[in-house]
Design a protein around this motif. Sequence first.
Motif, short mmCIF file in Angstrom:
data_model
loop_
_atom_site.label_atom_id
_atom_site.label_comp_id
_atom_site.label_asym_id
_atom_site.label_seq_id
_atom_site.Cartn_x
_atom_site.Cartn_y
_atom_site.Cartn_z
N ARG A 1 36.48 44.07 49.21
CA ARG A 1 37.70 43.26 49.33
C ARG A 1 38.85 43.93 48.57
NH1 ARG A 1 35.35 37.20 48.04
NH2 ARG A 1 34.30 36.80 50.04
N THR B 1 40.92 46.95 43.21
CA THR B 1 42.34 47.05 42.88
C THR B 1 42.59 48.36 42.15
OG1 THR B 1 42.27 46.09 40.65
CG2 THR B 1 42.36 44.55 42.51
N PRO C 1 52.83 37.06 44.52
CA PRO C 1 51.41 37.21 44.21
C PRO C 1 50.95 36.15 43.22
CG PRO C 1 52.71 38.92 43.13
CD PRO C 1 53.63 38.20 44.05
N GLY D 1 42.76 44.90 47.56
CA GLY D 1 44.09 44.34 47.59
C GLY D 1 45.02 45.27 48.36
N GLU E 1 45.73 37.68 42.43
CA GLU E 1 46.18 38.92 43.07
C GLU E 1 46.81 39.89 42.07
OE1 GLU E 1 46.92 36.60 47.28
OE2 GLU E 1 48.54 36.78 45.81
N THR F 1 39.03 41.83 52.90
CA THR F 1 40.32 41.79 52.22
C THR F 1 40.25 40.86 51.03
OG1 THR F 1 42.65 41.16 52.44
CG2 THR F 1 41.09 39.99 53.83
N GLN F 2 40.98 41.18 49.99
CA GLN F 2 41.05 40.36 48.80
C GLN F 2 41.49 38.93 49.12
OE1 GLN F 2 44.44 41.01 46.17
NE2 GLN F 2 43.03 41.25 44.45
N GLY F 3 42.33 38.80 50.14
CA GLY F 3 42.88 37.50 50.49
C GLY F 3 41.85 36.48 50.92
N ILE G 1 52.15 37.54 50.15
CA ILE G 1 51.45 38.09 48.98
C ILE G 1 52.36 39.01 48.18
CG2 ILE G 1 49.54 39.58 48.26
CD1 ILE G 1 48.01 38.52 50.75
N GLU H 1 35.62 43.44 44.67
CA GLU H 1 37.08 43.34 44.74
C GLU H 1 37.66 44.63 44.20
OE1 GLU H 1 40.67 40.37 43.28
OE2 GLU H 1 38.76 40.36 42.22
N THR I 1 41.55 35.01 47.51
CA THR I 1 42.75 34.59 46.80
C THR I 1 43.64 33.67 47.63
OG1 THR I 1 44.00 36.54 47.53
CG2 THR I 1 42.77 36.71 45.45
N VAL J 1 52.05 44.46 42.43
CA VAL J 1 50.63 44.14 42.56
C VAL J 1 49.85 45.41 42.21
CG1 VAL J 1 50.85 42.30 44.29
CG2 VAL J 1 50.66 44.68 45.04
#
Length: 279
Positions: free
Chosen positions: A131, A190, A245, A133, A249, A98-100, A241, A188, A103, A161
């Motif tokens: 990862r 998105t 954000p 978002g 993010e 996960t992106q988190g 998030i 990452e 971030t 986002v």
Amino acid sequence: MIVVTGATGNVGRPLTRALAEAGQQVTAVSRHAAAVPDGVRHVAADLAGPTGLEPALAGAKALFLLLSGDLHAPGANPADIIGQAEAGGVRRVVLLSTQGVATRPFGGTRIAMRALEDVLRESGLEWAILRPGGFASNALWWAESIRAQGVVAAPFGDVGVPVIDPADIAEVAAACLLDDRYAGGVYELTGPEVITPRQQAQAIASALGSPVRFHDLTREEAKAAMAQSMPAELAEDTLTILGSPNPAELRISPDVRRVLGRAPRPFSEWATRNIAAFR
């Protein structure tokens, strides 16, 4: 043989199909019996159980690992799956993280996921880590209310986002499973633009050809609804998030283009492709 966990979900289903169409032997793993593409082997398995993936891993060269909800629960030990893969002769693991992890690294679920990433890195396996978002497919939470009432009910209607189409995640995963160039990479993922829930509702309305009304939920209302389908801590993290954000993010990552050679798909394309769910 490539083993795909979560094979009936929004990422696993297109990944399984893409690998099969590429001529790969595929074992699709899910908790329950499910329809899979022709030529794909299906194994029902509980990843949190004592034997986990062992029955599915015989003869496998690669594994796509997507953690089920049980493996996010307190006391779960998803690192056991990495050990099972290594013991079973798997050479490469692609992990859906996960992106988190990058971030917002201090939440409980993200600390656990980062620990799993570290286990994979330190194993003797080839690896790649994805990862993403927010998922475009989270809009499916609205399908019932759109069908019944023409309404999207969501929090933070004007906070956006860059949500990612799960089909793009699947294509990146396929590349990482099949192409040595992507081994050892952290990607990452998105979408191509920041888009708010209100704008997502408008995109669905355009694809439907009929109006969709937006109704703002409070954070408490949203958390109660989300906690019915995910751990409460994960729901709380997700809402944090979505509501606030941070700059990382909101960043549009170049990694989809770097792997696939094209821009990520916009939300409007996802909505059009999945519009039957909202009719």
